[in-house]
Write an enzyme that holds these catalytic residues in place. Structure first.
Site, PDB file in Angstrom:
ATOM      1  N   HIS A   7       0.823  -1.211   0.000  1.00 40.05           N
ATOM      2  CA  HIS A   7       0.000   0.000   0.000  1.00 40.05           C
ATOM      3  C   HIS A   7       0.852   1.253   0.000  1.00 40.05           C
ATOM      4  O   HIS A   7       2.036   1.207   0.326  1.00 40.05           O
ATOM      5  CB  HIS A   7      -0.973   0.038   1.191  1.00 40.05           C
ATOM      6  CG  HIS A   7      -0.312   0.043   2.538  1.00 40.05           C
ATOM      7  ND1 HIS A   7      -0.004  -1.104   3.223  1.00 40.05           N
ATOM      8  CD2 HIS A   7       0.109   1.065   3.334  1.00 40.05           C
ATOM      9  CE1 HIS A   7       0.555  -0.799   4.382  1.00 40.05           C
ATOM     10  NE2 HIS A   7       0.650   0.513   4.476  1.00 40.05           N
ATOM     11  N   HIS A  79       4.064   7.074   3.805  1.00 35.17           N
ATOM     12  CA  HIS A  79       4.981   5.944   3.651  1.00 35.17           C
ATOM     13  C   HIS A  79       4.487   5.017   2.542  1.00 35.17           C
ATOM     14  O   HIS A  79       3.345   5.113   2.104  1.00 35.17           O
ATOM     15  CB  HIS A  79       5.173   5.173   4.964  1.00 35.17           C
ATOM     16  CG  HIS A  79       3.945   4.461   5.468  1.00 35.17           C
ATOM     17  ND1 HIS A  79       3.082   5.017   6.370  1.00 35.17           N
ATOM     18  CD2 HIS A  79       3.453   3.229   5.208  1.00 35.17           C
ATOM     19  CE1 HIS A  79       2.110   4.156   6.647  1.00 35.17           C
ATOM     20  NE2 HIS A  79       2.310   3.063   5.956  1.00 35.17           N
ATOM     21  N   GLU A 130       7.755   0.928   4.923  1.00 36.78           N
ATOM     22  CA  GLU A 130       7.202  -0.101   5.808  1.00 36.78           C
ATOM     23  C   GLU A 130       7.407  -1.444   5.119  1.00 36.78           C
ATOM     24  O   GLU A 130       7.161  -1.571   3.923  1.00 36.78           O
ATOM     25  CB  GLU A 130       5.704   0.161   6.022  1.00 36.78           C
ATOM     26  CG  GLU A 130       5.015  -0.859   6.914  1.00 36.78           C
ATOM     27  CD  GLU A 130       3.524  -0.557   7.111  1.00 36.78           C
ATOM     28  OE1 GLU A 130       2.938   0.178   6.276  1.00 36.78           O
ATOM     29  OE2 GLU A 130       2.956  -1.035   8.107  1.00 36.78           O
TER      30      GLU A 130
END
Ligand code: CO
Length: 134
Positions: A7, A79, A130
């Site tokens: 994502h 992020h 991430e």
């Protein structure tokens, strides 16, 4: 080592307005807002055919998103999340490369109930990364 883009997370000052833009203007499949007090955010999940977008809005006093929005009042990409097969192996590989893993280095359970780690943006061209064990 990294796999799919899981994502892209976008911090937004107005969750309703941002969700309406994605649902209405862009015609995407958009979830209802989901409070995640343990992460200090309310999240709207947007499903795209090949990945997801997460709209993040601060929740509570010590939200990790608030400082970002203070610096970027109109919002912005917060992020990006890449999938890895083995989060501990990924962490050790990053450390071996001299990359900084945020926090104490132990994976935490992320927004999707899976173990995640964050890597220092200064080590990755200014982007908070991430890693999620998919
Ligand atoms: Co994320």
């Amino acid at each position: 080592m990294i796999g799919r883009l899981n994502h892209v997370a976008i911090a937004v000052p107005d969750l309703e307005a941002a969700a309406a833009d994605y649902r209405g203007t862009l015609g995407a499949k958009v979830s209802d807002p989901l409070p995640q007090p343990e992460h200090g955010v309310t999240v709207v999940f947007i499903e795209l055919p090949n990945t997801k977008i997460e709209l993040l809005h601060p929740l509570g006093e010590k939200s990790p998103i608030q400082a970002f929005l203070d610096k970027n009042p109109s919002g912005g990409i917060h992020h990006i999340c890449y999938e890895v097969e083995d989060i501990l192996a990924a962490r050790d590989a990053m450390k071996a490369e001299g990359k900084r893993v945020l926090g104490n280095g132990d994976p935490k359970i992320g927004a999707h109930g899976k173990p995640v780690l964050f890597l220092h943006p200064k080590d990755f061209t200014g982007t908070l990364v991430e890693l999620e064990q998919a």
